[in-house]
Design an enzyme around this catalytic site. Structure first.
Site, PDB file in Angstrom:
ATOM      1  N   LYS A   9       0.824  -1.209   0.000  1.00 54.03           N
ATOM      2  CA  LYS A   9       0.000   0.000   0.000  1.00 54.03           C
ATOM      3  C   LYS A   9       0.864   1.267   0.000  1.00 54.03           C
ATOM      4  CE  LYS A   9      -3.807  -2.230   2.481  1.00 54.03           C
ATOM      5  NZ  LYS A   9      -4.626  -2.150   3.705  1.00 54.03           N
ATOM      6  N   TYR A  49     -12.292  -3.075  -2.902  1.00 55.65           N
ATOM      7  CA  TYR A  49     -12.819  -3.150  -1.535  1.00 55.65           C
ATOM      8  C   TYR A  49     -14.346  -3.153  -1.486  1.00 55.65           C
ATOM      9  CZ  TYR A  49      -8.134  -2.377   0.332  1.00 55.65           C
ATOM     10  OH  TYR A  49      -6.811  -2.496   0.665  1.00 55.65           O
ATOM     11  N   ARG A  87      -0.911 -15.395   4.328  1.00 49.42           N
ATOM     12  CA  ARG A  87      -1.550 -14.522   5.316  1.00 49.42           C
ATOM     13  C   ARG A  87      -0.774 -14.531   6.639  1.00 49.42           C
ATOM     14  NH1 ARG A  87      -5.255 -10.880   3.818  1.00 49.42           N
ATOM     15  NH2 ARG A  87      -6.187 -11.069   5.861  1.00 49.42           N
ATOM     16  N   ARG A 104       3.148  -6.872   8.980  1.00 51.10           N
ATOM     17  CA  ARG A 104       2.402  -5.811   9.662  1.00 51.10           C
ATOM     18  C   ARG A 104       2.983  -5.502  11.041  1.00 51.10           C
ATOM     19  NH1 ARG A 104      -3.449  -7.700   7.414  1.00 51.10           N
ATOM     20  NH2 ARG A 104      -3.380  -6.448   5.515  1.00 51.10           N
ATOM     21  N   HIS A 117      -1.632  -5.537   1.543  1.00 49.18           N
ATOM     22  CA  HIS A 117      -2.901  -6.252   1.377  1.00 49.18           C
ATOM     23  C   HIS A 117      -2.568  -7.605   0.770  1.00 49.18           C
ATOM     24  CE1 HIS A 117      -6.921  -7.392   0.066  1.00 49.18           C
ATOM     25  NE2 HIS A 117      -6.322  -7.772  -1.066  1.00 49.18           N
ATOM     26  N   GLU A 128      -9.085 -10.335  -7.518  1.00 49.72           N
ATOM     27  CA  GLU A 128      -8.120  -9.241  -7.393  1.00 49.72           C
ATOM     28  C   GLU A 128      -7.079  -9.270  -8.512  1.00 49.72           C
ATOM     29  OE1 GLU A 128      -8.744  -9.023  -2.578  1.00 49.72           O
ATOM     30  OE2 GLU A 128      -6.913  -9.928  -3.353  1.00 49.72           O
TER      31      GLU A 128
END
Length: 145
Positions: A9, A49, A87, A104, A117, A128
């Site tokens: 991002k 989104y 993830r 993160r 993301h 996506e």
């Protein structure tokens, strides 16, 4: 072979974290299949989104993703539960659940500025990838592994 979609991002791009984040996936043995650096158009961000459109934070989320360049990375790898494992590298969306060593936990500032993301299912990955790579992915295959 499964595919997933990863996006660095704008807050990650502005903070020059591109190579560090891509390195996390590379070191995990994933195969890079596509990479773009672009400014996200509002219409694409809203579609990306759309499942969150009813949430109070939707306008801020779209505003964040369109605030500057994003690095769009689609990677392909083989194995059981590859999206779940990806993830795990990224870390939870909820800051109170960030585990040390995740992208993160190491780089995010807050929930709205969490630098990355990643697709959460095979279905969302397909959607996506089609949204961000409408021209498709090239048929390149790495023969080093």
């Amino acid at each position: 072979m499964e595919q997933t979609f990863i996006m660095i991002k704008p807050d990650g791009v502005h903070r020059n974290l591109i190579s560090e984040i891509i390195g996390r996936f590379k070191c995990s043995g994933f195969h890079l299949k596509g990479l773009k650096v672009l400014n996200a158009e509002r219409s694409i961000a809203e579609k990306h989104y759309e499942d969150l459109a009813g949430k109070r934070y939707f306008p801020a989320l779209v505003g964040d993703i369109t605030s500057g360049p994003v690095v769009v990375v689609a990677m392909v790898w083989e194995g059981d539960n590859v999206i779940v494992n990806c993830r795990k590298i990224i870390g939870a969306s909820d800051p109170s659940k960030w585990e040390p060593g995740t992208v993160r936990a190491d780089y995010a500032i807050e929930i709205g500025r969490n630098v990355i993301h990643g697709s959460d299912s095979i279905e969302s990955a397909r959607k996506e990838i089609a949204l961000w790579f409408p021209e498709g992915l090239f048929g390149w295959k790495c023969n080093l592994y």
